[in-house]
Design a protein around this motif. Structure first.
Motif, PDB file in Angstrom:
ATOM      1  N   ALA A  21       0.818  -1.212   0.000  1.00 26.96           N
ATOM      2  CA  ALA A  21       0.000   0.000   0.000  1.00 26.96           C
ATOM      3  C   ALA A  21       0.855   1.266   0.000  1.00 26.96           C
ATOM      4  O   ALA A  21       0.635   2.175  -0.809  1.00 26.96           O
ATOM      5  CB  ALA A  21      -0.928   0.008   1.209  1.00 26.96           C
ATOM      6  N   ASP A  22       1.843   1.310   0.883  1.00 21.55           N
ATOM      7  CA  ASP A  22       2.651   2.524   0.976  1.00 21.55           C
ATOM      8  C   ASP A  22       3.412   2.848  -0.305  1.00 21.55           C
ATOM      9  O   ASP A  22       3.298   3.959  -0.826  1.00 21.55           O
ATOM     10  CB  ASP A  22       3.609   2.435   2.163  1.00 21.55           C
ATOM     11  CG  ASP A  22       2.908   2.806   3.458  1.00 21.55           C
ATOM     12  OD1 ASP A  22       1.686   3.058   3.396  1.00 21.55           O
ATOM     13  OD2 ASP A  22       3.567   2.854   4.503  1.00 21.55           O
ATOM     14  N   PHE A  25       0.965   3.908  -3.033  1.00 19.29           N
ATOM     15  CA  PHE A  25       0.426   5.236  -2.784  1.00 19.29           C
ATOM     16  C   PHE A  25       1.446   6.296  -3.168  1.00 19.29           C
ATOM     17  O   PHE A  25       1.140   7.291  -3.822  1.00 19.29           O
ATOM     18  CB  PHE A  25       0.048   5.357  -1.301  1.00 19.29           C
ATOM     19  CG  PHE A  25      -0.684   6.614  -0.979  1.00 19.29           C
ATOM     20  CD1 PHE A  25      -1.996   6.793  -1.388  1.00 19.29           C
ATOM     21  CD2 PHE A  25      -0.059   7.636  -0.273  1.00 19.29           C
ATOM     22  CE1 PHE A  25      -2.675   7.950  -1.093  1.00 19.29           C
ATOM     23  CE2 PHE A  25      -0.742   8.803   0.018  1.00 19.29           C
ATOM     24  CZ  PHE A  25      -2.047   8.951  -0.387  1.00 19.29           C
ATOM     25  N   ARG A  26       2.694   6.010  -2.780  1.00 19.60           N
ATOM     26  CA  ARG A  26       3.757   6.930  -3.107  1.00 19.60           C
ATOM     27  C   ARG A  26       3.856   7.132  -4.611  1.00 19.60           C
ATOM     28  O   ARG A  26       3.957   8.253  -5.111  1.00 19.60           O
ATOM     29  CB  ARG A  26       5.074   6.356  -2.565  1.00 19.60           C
ATOM     30  CG  ARG A  26       6.177   7.351  -2.571  1.00 19.60           C
ATOM     31  CD  ARG A  26       7.528   6.711  -2.460  1.00 19.60           C
ATOM     32  NE  ARG A  26       8.492   7.730  -2.798  1.00 19.60           N
ATOM     33  CZ  ARG A  26       9.076   8.491  -1.891  1.00 19.60           C
ATOM     34  NH1 ARG A  26       8.840   8.297  -0.621  1.00 19.60           N
ATOM     35  NH2 ARG A  26       9.896   9.448  -2.265  1.00 19.60           N
ATOM     36  N   VAL A  29       0.809   9.260  -6.032  1.00 16.83           N
ATOM     37  CA  VAL A  29       0.844  10.716  -5.856  1.00 16.83           C
ATOM     38  C   VAL A  29       2.008  11.341  -6.623  1.00 16.83           C
ATOM     39  O   VAL A  29       1.915  12.473  -7.078  1.00 16.83           O
ATOM     40  CB  VAL A  29       0.866  11.135  -4.366  1.00 16.83           C
ATOM     41  CG1 VAL A  29      -0.407  10.714  -3.676  1.00 16.83           C
ATOM     42  CG2 VAL A  29       2.075  10.607  -3.651  1.00 16.83           C
ATOM     43  N   THR A  30       3.099  10.581  -6.771  1.00 20.32           N
ATOM     44  CA  THR A  30       4.206  11.129  -7.556  1.00 20.32           C
ATOM     45  C   THR A  30       3.789  11.313  -9.008  1.00 20.32           C
ATOM     46  O   THR A  30       4.085  12.336  -9.631  1.00 20.32           O
ATOM     47  CB  THR A  30       5.436  10.208  -7.479  1.00 20.32           C
ATOM     48  OG1 THR A  30       5.656   9.859  -6.127  1.00 20.32           O
ATOM     49  CG2 THR A  30       6.654  10.890  -8.055  1.00 20.32           C
ATOM     50  N   ALA A  32       0.766  11.785 -10.035  1.00 19.86           N
ATOM     51  CA  ALA A  32      -0.149  12.926 -10.058  1.00 19.86           C
ATOM     52  C   ALA A  32       0.628  14.233 -10.078  1.00 19.86           C
ATOM     53  O   ALA A  32       0.306  15.156 -10.825  1.00 19.86           O
ATOM     54  CB  ALA A  32      -1.079  12.878  -8.851  1.00 19.86           C
ATOM     55  N   GLY A  33       1.680  14.300  -9.252  1.00 18.60           N
ATOM     56  CA  GLY A  33       2.476  15.517  -9.206  1.00 18.60           C
ATOM     57  C   GLY A  33       3.133  15.821 -10.529  1.00 18.60           C
ATOM     58  O   GLY A  33       3.270  16.978 -10.930  1.00 18.60           O
ATOM     59  N   THR A  34       3.526  14.759 -11.229  1.00 18.89           N
ATOM     60  CA  THR A  34       4.204  14.965 -12.504  1.00 18.89           C
ATOM     61  C   THR A  34       3.236  15.435 -13.593  1.00 18.89           C
ATOM     62  O   THR A  34       3.670  16.024 -14.585  1.00 18.89           O
ATOM     63  CB  THR A  34       4.871  13.653 -12.949  1.00 18.89           C
ATOM     64  OG1 THR A  34       5.405  13.014 -11.790  1.00 18.89           O
ATOM     65  CG2 THR A  34       6.001  13.907 -13.907  1.00 18.89           C
ATOM     66  N   THR A  35       1.927  15.185 -13.389  1.00 15.72           N
ATOM     67  CA  THR A  35       0.958  15.535 -14.434  1.00 15.72           C
ATOM     68  C   THR A  35       1.062  16.990 -14.852  1.00 15.72           C
ATOM     69  O   THR A  35       0.955  17.299 -16.038  1.00 15.72           O
ATOM     70  CB  THR A  35      -0.494  15.312 -13.957  1.00 15.72           C
ATOM     71  OG1 THR A  35      -0.483  14.359 -12.931  1.00 15.72           O
ATOM     72  CG2 THR A  35      -1.358  14.880 -15.091  1.00 15.72           C
TER      73      THR A  35
ATOM     74  N   THR B 108      -1.672  15.618  -6.093  1.00 19.52           N
ATOM     75  CA  THR B 108      -0.484  16.444  -6.316  1.00 19.52           C
ATOM     76  C   THR B 108      -0.085  17.164  -5.031  1.00 19.52           C
ATOM     77  O   THR B 108       1.098  17.208  -4.662  1.00 19.52           O
ATOM     78  CB  THR B 108      -0.753  17.486  -7.415  1.00 19.52           C
ATOM     79  OG1 THR B 108      -1.225  16.812  -8.574  1.00 19.52           O
ATOM     80  CG2 THR B 108       0.496  18.263  -7.745  1.00 19.52           C
ATOM     81  N   TYR B 111       1.540  14.817  -2.709  1.00 14.93           N
ATOM     82  CA  TYR B 111       2.935  14.608  -3.110  1.00 14.93           C
ATOM     83  C   TYR B 111       3.809  15.770  -2.640  1.00 14.93           C
ATOM     84  O   TYR B 111       4.877  15.574  -2.059  1.00 14.93           O
ATOM     85  CB  TYR B 111       3.044  14.443  -4.630  1.00 14.93           C
ATOM     86  CG  TYR B 111       4.476  14.454  -5.086  1.00 14.93           C
ATOM     87  CD1 TYR B 111       5.294  13.344  -4.891  1.00 14.93           C
ATOM     88  CD2 TYR B 111       5.045  15.594  -5.649  1.00 14.93           C
ATOM     89  CE1 TYR B 111       6.627  13.368  -5.253  1.00 14.93           C
ATOM     90  CE2 TYR B 111       6.364  15.622  -6.014  1.00 14.93           C
ATOM     91  CZ  TYR B 111       7.148  14.513  -5.813  1.00 14.93           C
ATOM     92  OH  TYR B 111       8.471  14.535  -6.153  1.00 14.93           O
TER      93      TYR B 111
END
Lengths: 329, 304
Positions: A21-22, A25-26, A29-30, A32-35, B108, B111
Motif C-alpha cells: 500500500a505505501d 500510494f507513493r 501521488v508522484t 499525479a504531481g508529474t501531471t 499532487t 505529493y
C-alpha cells in the motif's frame, strides 16, 4: 476496568495485501504531481506542432510583424496571408491601458486595506474587492457592452476625449464605442482584484519594525507608506503588476465584447481593434482547417508572452515568500 | 525660521519638544489628503461589483422562471423558452471535470507536502503557480489540438470540454489543498505512526480528514472559476441548444456558451435570455464563493 485481550504477534506484521500500500500510494501521488509538468510540456509540443506550417510559411518575424491577416480556406495547404501584428498590437495596447488604470488603484486599495481600514471593516472590504475576481469573464463582457459602454464610456470618456484631443493621433475619432480604450478599462476592473490581493500580501510581509521606527521618528502615516512601505515592496509590486499584465493579455470574452473586432490596425485608442485572444475566440466557430492553424500560431505567440511574464513575475514574487493572491484566483 | 526657533526655546536655551517644525502643518495636511485619496480609491474599487450585480439582476430577473430551467432555447428572435440544454451541459461538464481535477489536484498536493523534497517538488510547485496564469483560451486551443482534432480526433463533446475545464481548475485545487495539508500539525502524523499506521494510512485517515474543510473551500472556489469559463468551451464543447446526453462526439451546450451566442445576436429576446442566463450563472458563482468563505471561516474558527 476492561482488559483488552492481548494481540497475537503476527497481526502487527503487514499482511501481504497491505504491504504494497505505501509504495503504491507513493507512486500514485508522484505520478499525479508529474501531471502538471506533462500537461505543460504537451501544451508546448502540441500547439507548436499544429502552428508549425503557418510559422514556416510566414517566417517567425513575418508572422509576428506582418500586418495583413487573410485567412485561407484550404484543407491541406497554406494559401492565406498570416500577419498577427494587428492582434499583437491590440493585445499590448489594451493590456497597457488596463495596467495604467489598475496599478494606482490597486496600490491605493491595498494600502488602504493594510494601513488605514478599521480592523472590523478590513475583511468585508477585501472580500468585496476580491469577489470581483469571481465574476465570470462573460458577465464582465455583457455588463461592459450593454451598460458601461453606452452609459459611461461613450458619453463621459470617449466623446470628451475625442472632442478635446481629437487632433492627437491617440484619440482620433470617429467614436464607435467599442475601442481599445473601452477594452482596457474593462481589463482594469478585471485585474484589480488579483493585483490588490498580491499587493496586500506583499505589504503584509513588510517589516513592521521599520514602520514603527519611522513612526517613532515622527513620520506621518503618509510618509511611512511613501518612504518605508512602497520602496521596500518594490519587487513585489513589480511582480504583482506583471501577474496582472499576464491576466490582461490572456483575457478573452470580456475583451471580445468591447474591443470591436476590427481586423485593421488603428493607432487611435478610441477606435475599434482586436486582440489575440479575442480574435481566436471570434473566428474559431467558422474557421477552416487552415485558419485553425493560423489561430494556433496566434495562440502559441500568446502563450510564449504570457508564460514569460508569469515566470518572471512569480520569480520576483517568490523571493518574498510565496505570494499567491489565492483569495483572488 | 531661526527667529521662530529662538522665541520658542526653553529656559535652558534648547528647542522645546512642543515646538512644531515649520513644515508640520503641510505634512499633516498632506497626510489627511492622502488618507482621503486612499479612501476614495477604496470606494471606487467597490463600485463595479455592485453595478454589475445590480445591472445583471435588473435585466435578468424577468426572464428567470420555471420555464427558463426546463425548456430549450427557441430561435433568437422568438421570446420564451430557456437554457435547459445549457444547464444540463454545464452540470454534465462540471461533474466530469470535478471528477478529474479534484482527485488529481489533491494527490499532487499530497505529493508536494508529504513526499516532495528537493528540486523536483520545487519545480512542480512553481509551475503550478505559473499554470494559474495560462490564458483560458490557450487551454481551449491545446485541448482542441490534442483531443478534438489532432493527435486523437474525438471531435467536440462533453468529455473534451471537461478536460479543458479540469486543466483550468487543477492548479487552484492543488494550491488550496497544499496550503491546507501544510496546516495539519506534525504531531497528528506522529501520533498516527505511533499507533502503527503506515504512511498511506496516516495520510488518508488522519491528514486528509483534518484538512477536509479547507480543501472543500478550495474546490468550491475552483468550481466557481470553472463554471463561468467561456473561452475554452468555444473550442471544445462548441455549443448546442438541445439536451445532449452523449459523453463524447456530439457538440455539447453550456450556460456560458448560450449566453455568449445569445448576447451577440441583434435580437432583443435572445439578449434578454442571455441576461437571464448571466444572472443564474452569477448566482451559482456567488453561492460557491460565499459558501467557500463560510466553510473556510468555520474551519479556521474551530482550529483557532
Amino acid at each position: 476496568m476492561s482488559v483488552l485481550s492481548p494481540q497475537s504477534g503476527p497481526d502487527l506484521k503487514n499482511r501481504s495485501s497491505s504491504r504494497f500500500a505505501d509504495p503504491m500510494f507513493r507512486w500514485l501521488v508522484t505520478i499525479a504531481g508529474t501531471t502538471v509538468l506533462i500537461v505543460l510540456a504537451l501544451m508546448v509540443v502540441r500547439t507548436v506542432q499544429e502552428a508549425w506550417p503557418i510559422l514556416q510559411h510566414e517566417g517567425f518575424f513575418g508572422f509576428l510583424f506582418g500586418t495583413e491577416w487573410q485567412a485561407g480556406y484550404s484543407r491541406n495547404e497554406i494559401t492565406g496571408t498570416y500577419g498577427a501584428w494587428p492582434f499583437i498590437y491590440g493585445t499590448i495596447v489594451t493590456a497597457v491601458v488596463g495596467i495604467i488604470i489598475a496599478l494606482p488603484l490597486a496600490l491605493a486599495v491595498a494600502l488602504y486595506l493594510t494601513q488605514l481600514a478599521p480592523s472590523r471593516l478590513r475583511n468585508p472590504l477585501s472580500y468585496t474587492v476580491e469577489m470581483l475576481a469571481a465574476v465570470p469573464s462573460i458577465i464582465f463582457g455583457m455588463w461592459g457592452f450593454f451598460w458601461l459602454m453606452p452609459n459611461v464610456l461613450r458619453p463621459y470618456v470617449l466623446e470628451p476625449l475625442e472632442r478635446a484631443f481629437g487632433w492627437f493621433f491617440l484619440f482620433e475619432g470617429p467614436v464607435y464605442g467599442t475601442s481599445y480604450l473601452s477594452a482596457g478599462i474593462i481589463l482594469a476592473i478585471m485585474i484589480l482584484p488579483i493585483m490588490t490581493a498580491i499587493f496586500r500580501e506583499v505589504f503584509a510581509v513588510n517589516s513592521i519594525d521599520q514602520q514603527y521606527a519611522a513612526y517613532g521618528l515622527g513620520a506621518t502615516r503618509f510618509e511611512v507608506m511613501r518612504k518605508v512601505i512602497l520602496p521596500s515592496s518594490f519587487s513585489g509590486i513589480v511582480g504583482g503588476t506583471m501577474l496582472g499584465l499576464g491576466r490582461a493579455l490572456g483575457e478573452t470574452v470580456a475583451v471580445l465584447f468591447l474591443v470591436g473586432g476590427a481586423q485593421t490596425l488603428s493607432t487611435s485608442l478610441a477606435q475599434p481593434g482586436n486582440t489575440m485572444a479575442a480574435h481566436i475566440a471570434n473566428t474559431f466557430q467558422d474557421a477552416s482547417p487552415e485558419t485553425v492553424k493560423g489561430l494556433m500560431a496566434i495562440g502559441v505567440a500568446l502563450f510564449i508572452v504570457t508564460m514569460t511574464i508569469n515566470v518572471l513575475a512569480r520569480l520576483l514574487v517568490w523571493r518574498l515568500g510565496r505570494m499567491t493572491g489565492d483569495s483572488a484566483v | 525660521m531661526s527667529t521662530q526657533l529662538a522665541t520658542r526655546s526653553t529656559p535652558t536655551g534648547h528647542r522645546s519638544l512642543r515646538d512644531r517644525q515649520g513644515n508640520a502643518p503641510r505634512r499633516t495636511r498632506f497626510n489627511t489628503f492622502s488618507t482621503g485619496v486612499l479612501t476614495i480609491a477604496m470606494a471606487i474599487a467597490m463600485v463595479p461589483l455592485f453595478l454589475i450585480i445590480g445591472y445583471v439582476a435588473y435585466r435578468g430577473y424577468g426572464v428567470i422562471g420555471w420555464d427558463f430551467f426546463t425548456q430549450n432555447e427557441p430561435p433568437y428572435r422568438r421570446e420564451g423558452g430557456g437554457y435547459a440544454a445549457g444547464f444540463f451541459g454545464t452540470l454534465y461538464i462540471m461533474l466530469l471535470s470535478i471528477a478529474m481535477a479534484v482527485p488529481l489536484g489533491i494527490a499532487t498536493a499530497i505529493y508536494l507536502v508529504e513526499y516532495g523534497t528537493g528540486r523536483f517538488a520545487l519545480v512542480i510547485r512553481f509551475f503550478t503557480d505559473v499554470m494559474t496564469g495560462i490564458p483560458s483560451i490557450f487551454v481551449g486551443l491545446f485541448v482542441y489540438g490534442l483531443l478534438v482534432s489532432g493527435w486523437v480526433t474525438w471531435g467536440f463533446g462533453t468529455f473534451v470540454a471537461a478536460v479543458a475545464i479540469a486543466i483550468i481548475m487543477l492548479p487552484i485545487v492543488t494550491r488550496a489543498a497544499e496550503e491546507m495539508l501544510k496546516l495539519v500539525p506534525d504531531e497528528w502524523r506522529n501520533a498516527s505512526f505511533g499507533l502503527g499506521a503506515g504512511k498511506a494510512q496516516t495520510i488518508l485517515r488522519t491528514v486528509l480528514p483534518a484538512a477536509a474543510p479547507g480543501i472543500t473551500t478550495g474546490v468550491m472556489l475552483a468550481i466557481a472559476r470553472g463554471i463561468g469559463e467561456t473561452a475554452p468551451l468555444i473550442l471544445t464543447a462548441l455549443g448546442a441548444s438541445w439536451i445532449v446526453t452523449s459523453l463524447q462526439g456530439d457538440p455539447q451546450g453550456a450556460v456560458p456558451l448560450q449566453i455568449y451566442d445569445g448576447a451577440r445576436q441583434a435580437f432583443e429576446a435572445g439578449i434578454e435570455r442571455a441576461f437571464g442566463g448571466a444572472l443564474s450563472l452569477f448566482g451559482l458563482v456567488l453561492i460557491m464563493v460565499v459558501g467557500a468563505r463560510l466553510i473556510g471561516a468555520r474551519a479556521n474558527k474551530r482550529k483557532g
